[in-house]
Scaffold this active site. Structure first.
Site, mmCIF file in Angstrom:
data_model
loop_
_atom_site.group_PDB
_atom_site.id
_atom_site.type_symbol
_atom_site.label_atom_id
_atom_site.label_comp_id
_atom_site.label_asym_id
_atom_site.label_seq_id
_atom_site.Cartn_x
_atom_site.Cartn_y
_atom_site.Cartn_z
ATOM 1 C CG HIS A 21 -1.882 1.103 1.289
ATOM 2 N ND1 HIS A 21 -1.522 2.374 1.685
ATOM 3 C CD2 HIS A 21 -3.200 1.155 0.977
ATOM 4 C CE1 HIS A 21 -2.593 3.153 1.636
ATOM 5 N NE2 HIS A 21 -3.618 2.439 1.196
ATOM 6 C CE LYS B 78 12.959 12.134 16.831
ATOM 7 N NZ LYS B 78 14.434 12.090 16.846
ATOM 8 C CD GLU C 41 7.398 12.452 8.754
ATOM 9 O OE1 GLU C 41 6.581 11.586 8.375
ATOM 10 O OE2 GLU C 41 7.598 12.729 9.953
ATOM 11 C CG PHE D 110 -6.856 -2.963 -6.986
ATOM 12 C CD1 PHE D 110 -6.184 -1.904 -7.592
ATOM 13 C CD2 PHE D 110 -6.552 -3.258 -5.665
ATOM 14 C CE1 PHE D 110 -5.246 -1.162 -6.904
ATOM 15 C CE2 PHE D 110 -5.608 -2.537 -4.960
ATOM 16 C CZ PHE D 110 -4.956 -1.487 -5.577
ATOM 17 C CE LYS E 293 7.052 10.619 14.444
ATOM 18 N NZ LYS E 293 5.781 10.873 15.162
ATOM 19 C CG ASP F 207 4.689 10.960 18.614
ATOM 20 O OD1 ASP F 207 3.894 11.197 19.543
ATOM 21 O OD2 ASP F 207 4.930 11.775 17.704
ATOM 22 C CG ASP G 150 -0.794 6.105 2.924
ATOM 23 O OD1 ASP G 150 -0.246 7.018 2.288
ATOM 24 O OD2 ASP G 150 -2.023 6.038 3.089
ATOM 25 C CE LYS G 151 1.441 0.297 7.771
ATOM 26 N NZ LYS G 151 2.176 1.283 8.511
ATOM 27 C CG ASP H 9 -3.767 6.668 -3.034
ATOM 28 O OD1 ASP H 9 -3.699 7.910 -3.081
ATOM 29 O OD2 ASP H 9 -4.249 6.054 -2.072
ATOM 30 C CB ALA H 10 0.274 10.395 -3.480
ATOM 31 C CE LYS I 134 -7.478 0.434 2.256
ATOM 32 N NZ LYS I 134 -8.190 1.714 1.997
ATOM 33 C CD GLU J 174 13.669 17.376 10.847
ATOM 34 O OE1 GLU J 174 13.200 17.919 9.814
ATOM 35 O OE2 GLU J 174 13.012 16.654 11.607
ATOM 36 N NE ARG K 101 -1.576 9.532 3.286
ATOM 37 C CZ ARG K 101 -1.612 10.097 2.069
ATOM 38 N NH1 ARG K 101 -1.930 11.375 1.954
ATOM 39 N NH2 ARG K 101 -1.339 9.389 1.004
ATOM 40 C CE LYS K 102 -4.089 3.412 5.041
ATOM 41 N NZ LYS K 102 -4.235 4.812 4.643
#
Length: 412
Positions: free
Chosen positions: A15, A296, A43, A256, A292, A298, A17-18, A265-266, A180, A60, A271-272
């Site tokens: 995918h 971090k 990113e 598909f 990260k 997060d 994003d993945k 798709d960009a 998906k 960074e 985003r997931k």
């Protein structure tokens, strides 16, 4: 009459994003291989188009030693996912077909002054909220990988990992990297999972597949549906959960076909976040993991809060547990630790919070020490879920391991 329903989704490694998460975590691992104390926040954005694919790296990095070849790391990661042909959606192996732009600078000195201290005094890399969650839903199904995890999320993640496996192993040679899943489970009047209600699969496939069926898209879809049901869905979902007539939807738009992935798709890192965690069961603080390093919070504190919540449930103190941690940048100790058991514990949530705080050290440096996070272990986390599974016999996800001494501490 249908009972209460809950749905979770997941996406494959391919995918878009993945794919970005995979590239970003490959860079984290490459930096940690050079310097275990590297500071990384990278990113990735990908997009395919008719004449040229594009991978953009921005962020960074600060480390001691020679920086990795970021472009080479990105190309290798994308190729490893399966994007080796422009006709599929991207050819990461070729500069002729895919450009890589690198926009990586060093970490802000204002952030560094609060983070670059001795290990246990190390401050949080940012402010924010992190949630960990655990429950007993998977405990009745020993064939499922992982424990103490929401069932809909466990099944949807397992389906996408299987979609990748059947492609890579040649079981479904027409399958492509992008895909998906979504699983809806039904609960009975006692709030227990009774069965799987609906399964949704989207799988990119060879555009020439319909040639095997004299150009019939209807026959092609019927074949794809049958193959996915046999080799993916009913391979993954335990028979005891498939009682009755569950609904299966494969490629709901009808086709598909190539090109998919970044061409269709960009993609963008981070985003997931619900796919990465608990499939919508339990709250989320909003921070992404991939790209990260463990300074971090997060990432590291989300792992620690899952680790602690899993111990609470494994200790038999609750059947559902959610733990929230909150941090301020540059300060080591969390500003709050909150436990919520949704009425499933004989102890008060306040009492459990005190036991959790006395059992677990939530300072970022202590988390990195206790979970051995200062090593290149993150690429495998980028797809298939960060929680509820333990890939590899060496316990690749240390935050999923149960320690007896911590169970004893929580109980006493």
């Amino acid at each position: 009459m249908t009972g209460d329903l809950f749905s979770s989704e997941s996406v494959t490694r391919g995918h878009p994003d993945k794919l970005c998460d995979t590239i970003s975590d490959a860079i984290v691992d490459a930096c940690l291989a050079v310097d275990s104390n590297a500071r990384v926040a990278v990113e990735t954005c990908v997009k395919g188009k008719e004449d040229m694919g594009l991978i953009v790296l921005a962020g960074e990095v600060s480390l001691s030693g020679s920086a990795p070849d970021y472009e080479a790391v990105a190309r290798e990661a994308a190729a490893g996912v399966g994007y080796t042909s422009h006709s599929i959606g991207m050819d990461a192996t070729s500069s002729k077909f895919t450009e890589v732009q690198v926009h990586i600078t060093t970490q802000s000195s204002y952030i560094a002054q609060g983070v670059n201290q001795d290990m246990l005094s190390q401050g949080a890399g940012d402010q924010g909220l992190m949630f960990g969650y655990a429950c007993t839903e998977t405990e009745a199904y020993s064939e499922l990988e992982g424990r103490f995890f929401p069932l809909a999320a466990a099944l949807s993640q397992r389906l996408t990992r299987r979609l990748t496996a059947v492609r890579e192993q040649g079981i479904l040679p027409w399958a492509r990297p992008d895909g998906k899943s979504q699983v809806t489970v039904e609960y009975d009047e006692n709030g227990e999972v009774s069965n799987v209600h609906t399964v949704i699969i989207a799988i990119q496939h060879d555009k020439d597949l319909k040639d095997q069926f004299n150009g019939s898209e209807e026959a092609e879809l019927e074949y794809v549906n049958q193959q996915i049901k046999e080799h993916v869905v009913e391979h993954v979902i335990p028979a005891g959960l498939r009682k009755g007539d569950y609904t299966l939807v494969v490629n709901g738009t009808g086709r598909f076909a190539d090109p998919g992935g970044p061409y269709a798709d960009a993609g963008l890192t981070g985003r997931k976040i619900i796919v990465d965690t608990y499939g919508g069961m339990g709250r989320h603080g909003g921070g992404a993991f991939s790209g990260k390093d463990p300074s971090k919070v997060d990432r590291s504190a989300a792992y620690a809060s899952r680790w602690a919540a899993k111990h609470v449930v494994a200790a038999g103190l609750a059947s559902r547990c959610e733990i929230q941690l909150a941090y301020v940048i540059g300060i080591a100790q969390p500003v709050s630790v909150r436990v919520e058991t949704f009425g499933t514990s004989e102890l008060s949530d306040r009492e459990l919070a005190q036991r959790v705080k006395s059992t677990f050290d939530f300072r970022p440096g202590a988390i990195a020490r206790d979970l051995n996070l200062l090593q290149p272990i993150y690429s495998v986390t980028a797809s298939g879920g960060h929680f509820g599974r333990t890939p590899g016999e060496n316990g690749t996800f240390p935050w999923e391991r149960i320690q007896q001494q911590r169970l004893d501490s929580l109980r006493n």
